[in-house]
Motif scaffolding. Sequence first.
Motif, PDB file in Angstrom:
ATOM      1  N   GLN A   1       5.314  45.171  15.810  1.00  0.00           N
ATOM      2  CA  GLN A   1       6.512  44.636  15.154  1.00  0.00           C
ATOM      3  C   GLN A   1       6.171  43.577  14.108  1.00  0.00           C
ATOM      4  O   GLN A   1       7.053  42.992  13.505  1.00  0.00           O
ATOM      5  CB  GLN A   1       7.500  44.082  16.198  1.00  0.00           C
ATOM      6  N   GLY A   2       4.871  43.328  13.851  1.00  0.00           N
ATOM      7  CA  GLY A   2       4.488  42.324  12.862  1.00  0.00           C
ATOM      8  C   GLY A   2       4.358  40.954  13.492  1.00  0.00           C
ATOM      9  O   GLY A   2       4.656  40.765  14.673  1.00  0.00           O
ATOM     10  N   LEU A   3       3.893  40.004  12.699  1.00  0.00           N
ATOM     11  CA  LEU A   3       3.671  38.665  13.241  1.00  0.00           C
ATOM     12  C   LEU A   3       4.978  37.920  13.477  1.00  0.00           C
ATOM     13  O   LEU A   3       5.163  37.253  14.481  1.00  0.00           O
ATOM     14  CB  LEU A   3       2.809  37.847  12.277  1.00  0.00           C
ATOM     15  N   PHE A   4       5.877  38.016  12.501  1.00  0.00           N
ATOM     16  CA  PHE A   4       7.154  37.307  12.612  1.00  0.00           C
ATOM     17  C   PHE A   4       8.283  38.323  12.602  1.00  0.00           C
ATOM     18  O   PHE A   4       8.894  38.557  11.570  1.00  0.00           O
ATOM     19  CB  PHE A   4       7.336  36.328  11.449  1.00  0.00           C
ATOM     20  N   PRO A   5       8.545  38.969  13.713  1.00  0.00           N
ATOM     21  CA  PRO A   5       9.564  40.010  13.717  1.00  0.00           C
ATOM     22  C   PRO A   5      10.963  39.424  13.580  1.00  0.00           C
ATOM     23  O   PRO A   5      11.142  38.216  13.609  1.00  0.00           O
ATOM     24  CB  PRO A   5       9.385  40.680  15.068  1.00  0.00           C
ATOM     25  N   GLY A   6      11.939  40.310  13.451  1.00  0.00           N
ATOM     26  CA  GLY A   6      13.318  39.853  13.321  1.00  0.00           C
ATOM     27  C   GLY A   6      13.604  39.488  11.896  1.00  0.00           C
ATOM     28  O   GLY A   6      12.775  39.660  11.013  1.00  0.00           O
ATOM     29  N   ARG A   7      14.801  39.017  11.646  1.00  0.00           N
ATOM     30  CA  ARG A   7      15.194  38.748  10.284  1.00  0.00           C
ATOM     31  C   ARG A   7      15.057  37.270   9.987  1.00  0.00           C
ATOM     32  O   ARG A   7      16.001  36.621   9.593  1.00  0.00           O
ATOM     33  CB  ARG A   7      16.619  39.228  10.049  1.00  0.00           C
ATOM     34  N   GLY A   8      13.866  36.744  10.208  1.00  0.00           N
ATOM     35  CA  GLY A   8      13.622  35.331   9.929  1.00  0.00           C
ATOM     36  C   GLY A   8      13.802  35.065   8.457  1.00  0.00           C
ATOM     37  O   GLY A   8      13.142  35.675   7.652  1.00  0.00           O
TER      38      GLY A   8
ATOM     39  N   ILE B   1       4.551  42.946   5.562  1.00  0.00           N
ATOM     40  CA  ILE B   1       4.582  43.464   6.933  1.00  0.00           C
ATOM     41  C   ILE B   1       4.249  42.340   7.906  1.00  0.00           C
ATOM     42  O   ILE B   1       4.906  42.154   8.921  1.00  0.00           O
ATOM     43  CB  ILE B   1       3.589  44.630   7.111  1.00  0.00           C
ATOM     44  N   LEU B   2       3.234  41.560   7.557  1.00  0.00           N
ATOM     45  CA  LEU B   2       2.860  40.441   8.414  1.00  0.00           C
ATOM     46  C   LEU B   2       4.001  39.439   8.497  1.00  0.00           C
ATOM     47  O   LEU B   2       4.335  38.925   9.555  1.00  0.00           O
ATOM     48  CB  LEU B   2       1.617  39.728   7.867  1.00  0.00           C
ATOM     49  N   GLY B   3       4.599  39.137   7.330  1.00  0.00           N
ATOM     50  CA  GLY B   3       5.603  38.087   7.279  1.00  0.00           C
ATOM     51  C   GLY B   3       6.988  38.553   7.682  1.00  0.00           C
ATOM     52  O   GLY B   3       7.905  37.749   7.764  1.00  0.00           O
ATOM     53  N   GLY B   4       7.154  39.838   7.919  1.00  0.00           N
ATOM     54  CA  GLY B   4       8.480  40.350   8.228  1.00  0.00           C
ATOM     55  C   GLY B   4       9.122  40.875   6.960  1.00  0.00           C
ATOM     56  O   GLY B   4       9.286  40.128   6.004  1.00  0.00           O
ATOM     57  N   MET B   5       9.463  42.169   6.952  1.00  0.00           N
ATOM     58  CA  MET B   5      10.075  42.769   5.763  1.00  0.00           C
ATOM     59  C   MET B   5      11.375  42.044   5.452  1.00  0.00           C
ATOM     60  O   MET B   5      12.235  41.914   6.316  1.00  0.00           O
ATOM     61  CB  MET B   5      10.385  44.238   6.028  1.00  0.00           C
ATOM     62  N   GLY B   6      11.515  41.600   4.204  1.00  0.00           N
ATOM     63  CA  GLY B   6      12.757  40.955   3.816  1.00  0.00           C
ATOM     64  C   GLY B   6      12.776  39.451   4.026  1.00  0.00           C
ATOM     65  O   GLY B   6      13.725  38.786   3.661  1.00  0.00           O
ATOM     66  N   SER B   7      11.713  38.916   4.629  1.00  0.00           N
ATOM     67  CA  SER B   7      11.703  37.483   4.890  1.00  0.00           C
ATOM     68  C   SER B   7      11.036  36.724   3.751  1.00  0.00           C
ATOM     69  O   SER B   7       9.906  37.029   3.363  1.00  0.00           O
ATOM     70  CB  SER B   7      10.970  37.201   6.203  1.00  0.00           C
ATOM     71  N   VAL B   8      11.745  35.722   3.183  1.00  0.00           N
ATOM     72  CA  VAL B   8      11.197  34.971   2.056  1.00  0.00           C
ATOM     73  C   VAL B   8      10.085  34.016   2.484  1.00  0.00           C
ATOM     74  O   VAL B   8       8.992  34.036   1.921  1.00  0.00           O
ATOM     75  CB  VAL B   8      12.325  34.237   1.296  1.00  0.00           C
ATOM     76  N   PRO B   9      10.330  33.160   3.506  1.00  0.00           N
ATOM     77  CA  PRO B   9       9.218  32.302   3.938  1.00  0.00           C
ATOM     78  C   PRO B   9       8.022  33.117   4.417  1.00  0.00           C
ATOM     79  O   PRO B   9       6.884  32.743   4.198  1.00  0.00           O
ATOM     80  CB  PRO B   9       9.812  31.485   5.092  1.00  0.00           C
ATOM     81  N   GLY B  10       8.317  34.262   5.039  1.00  0.00           N
ATOM     82  CA  GLY B  10       7.238  35.136   5.523  1.00  0.00           C
ATOM     83  C   GLY B  10       6.337  35.574   4.390  1.00  0.00           C
ATOM     84  O   GLY B  10       5.113  35.617   4.534  1.00  0.00           O
ATOM     85  N   ALA B  11       6.939  35.897   3.240  1.00  0.00           N
ATOM     86  CA  ALA B  11       6.146  36.338   2.095  1.00  0.00           C
ATOM     87  C   ALA B  11       5.262  35.218   1.580  1.00  0.00           C
ATOM     88  O   ALA B  11       4.096  35.429   1.237  1.00  0.00           O
ATOM     89  CB  ALA B  11       7.068  36.841   0.985  1.00  0.00           C
ATOM     90  N   ILE B  12       5.825  33.999   1.543  1.00  0.00           N
ATOM     91  CA  ILE B  12       5.066  32.875   0.995  1.00  0.00           C
ATOM     92  C   ILE B  12       3.903  32.507   1.919  1.00  0.00           C
ATOM     93  O   ILE B  12       2.756  32.385   1.496  1.00  0.00           O
ATOM     94  CB  ILE B  12       6.007  31.668   0.767  1.00  0.00           C
ATOM     95  N   ILE B  13       4.219  32.388   3.221  1.00  0.00           N
ATOM     96  CA  ILE B  13       3.172  32.025   4.184  1.00  0.00           C
ATOM     97  C   ILE B  13       2.152  33.155   4.311  1.00  0.00           C
ATOM     98  O   ILE B  13       0.945  32.929   4.319  1.00  0.00           O
ATOM     99  CB  ILE B  13       3.791  31.691   5.559  1.00  0.00           C
ATOM    100  N   GLY B  14       2.678  34.391   4.366  1.00  0.00           N
ATOM    101  CA  GLY B  14       1.786  35.545   4.465  1.00  0.00           C
ATOM    102  C   GLY B  14       0.833  35.616   3.283  1.00  0.00           C
ATOM    103  O   GLY B  14      -0.345  35.946   3.440  1.00  0.00           O
ATOM    104  N   GLY B  15       1.337  35.286   2.094  1.00  0.00           N
ATOM    105  CA  GLY B  15       0.495  35.275   0.903  1.00  0.00           C
ATOM    106  C   GLY B  15      -0.676  34.324   1.064  1.00  0.00           C
ATOM    107  O   GLY B  15      -1.824  34.645   0.747  1.00  0.00           O
TER     108      GLY B  15
END
Lengths: 324, 288
Positions: B280-287, B230-244
């Motif tokens: 909308q989360g920290l990094f919204p949109g389809r980053g 949610i923080l990194g943007g649903m569906g975002s790969v870099p978001g998941a890594i950084i959010g982790g």
Amino acid sequence: MRLLSDGARGWLLPGLAALLFPLVAANDYHLTVMATAFIFAIATLGLNLITGYAGQLNLAHASFMAIGAYTVGILSVDHGWWFWCALPVAGVTSAVLGWFVGLVSLRLQGHFFSIFTLCVGYIIFLVIEKWESLTHGTVGLMGIPAPESIGPIHFDGLAAQYYLTLAFLAAAIWAKRRIVNSLLGRAFIALRNSEELAEAIGIQRMRTKLLAFTLSVFYAGMAGGLYAGFARFISPDAASVNLTFDMMIYMIVGGIGTVAGPVLGAVGMSWLTQSLQFLQEYRFMVFGPILILLVLHVPQGLVGSLSVGRLRWQFRRGRSHAES
Amino acid sequence: MLMFLQQVLNGFTLGGIYGLVALGLTLVYGILHVPNFAHGALYMVGAFVAFHAMNAWGTGYWVAMMVAAGVVALLAVTSERLVFSRLRNASGIHPMIAAVGIMLFLEASAQAIWGADFQRMPTPYAGVVELTDGISMSAQRLLIVAAALMLMVAMHWFLTRTLTGSTIIVMAQNRDGASLIGVDANRVAMMTFAISGVLAAIASVLYAPVNLVYPAMGYLVITKAFVIIILGGMGSVPGAIIGGQIIGFAESLGAYYVSTDYKDIVAFALLVLILSVRPQGLFPGRGR
């Protein structure tokens, strides 16, 4: 068919059966099972309001039930309150906390709301477990007094407790029917079907959803308060997400978005669990697949499918009348 | 200062594990648009299968990890075929409920097979590595950091540089469009589930020796992984890594500076706080 439909007369027969049940119940154990099922039916009616009618899957529902239970427990054990004074406070505490949670969580769309409430449920569980000075921590609250007598009616016997929960269930069903058949209930359904369309016809999205959420956790709080007075003991497990999943199963089995569904689901599934003893511990090994199969093949549940079936039957009969 | 650095290293460990789990979760969300609540159960099954392989069959740590990855990938693909693919046109909350059903089934089955007890998984990397003066780290934690980093780089390369990988991205961006240019939607969905299962299994086998193995072990990890995506943007790969990494650090510093009792709340409190300010989360949109 009429029996399980949402018509008012359909409730007569099940109501009568519930009234007579203590006379035919084989032992106290059966009464306990039934009363517990009624309490969970009340909570599930609430869950159905936000999930079945307003379309938002709240995964923190059991935690709000626990808040109600702990409100009654703490007030009566630690502060010597009467059960009858503590019970309304339980409902209101849940509703007020729910209002604040809803204020944040309902701004999120669909999936995000569910995930958010999953986290909220976990926060509530942890707070109950760790805040020992208030909640007695993992030990739990013991010796919660039974409801005090009202005039000549005493609530220390099991049968009396049974009728007490039945009365509250009846009140909960009555209130729920009033809500869902009102304009407000239609607004909930409109929001479930399409938030954009609902807004276009003048339904205030946030205010209506917040109202649905607050009402639903009020149900949970009252059910929790009743549970505390009935079980006389509560522990942090009351806030476990597994209880939310149980209620979700009751709702899906009975029929999501119907009034009778949660009641039928709660009573039926409770008996199923009790009659198959091995299910107690591993119930989710069976309930999990049941849940999946229902979602795949009978998404409206028992009551929903029956109503659809009745509509079809009436439609066909009407057509054959027209043809003849 | 030394303690602070120690916490940073712990944060890296946690962040690596959370990142791997969140990565699988976010890929599946991108394809399916369903939060896969069963993902945590897959993580748990991975740990148990590896534990079983090492105990009952006497395999080594790495072989056990591969067995676990295979079994979990198979389970994930099966769940996609039997359940999720059939619910693609079901609206609203039904797919979510089905995911919960899978989760409940896997948890109860694991408990029936392996019992509810806490198990300790042995590791060949039990030693402690002295990094510099005063800062040490267990070899297993070092392994976690290195393996997570390698897997994330490999995943990034796979998704952006290979044709097979880019079909996942393409389908996440636009399912109909992907079909139009000849992407086999079913194949990609199955592949995505398999990858997410493998990532979850590897993460759990990496982390299990540090933590413990028990039927409910996936629950906390999955909720935190949800917080991350949610923080990194649903569906975002870099978001998941950084959010982790963000959640890993927040938790390890929170445990040290606030209270270990409440360390599990840190992630959720962070989520509540951030979503209160930014729905909308920290990094919204389809980053991506």
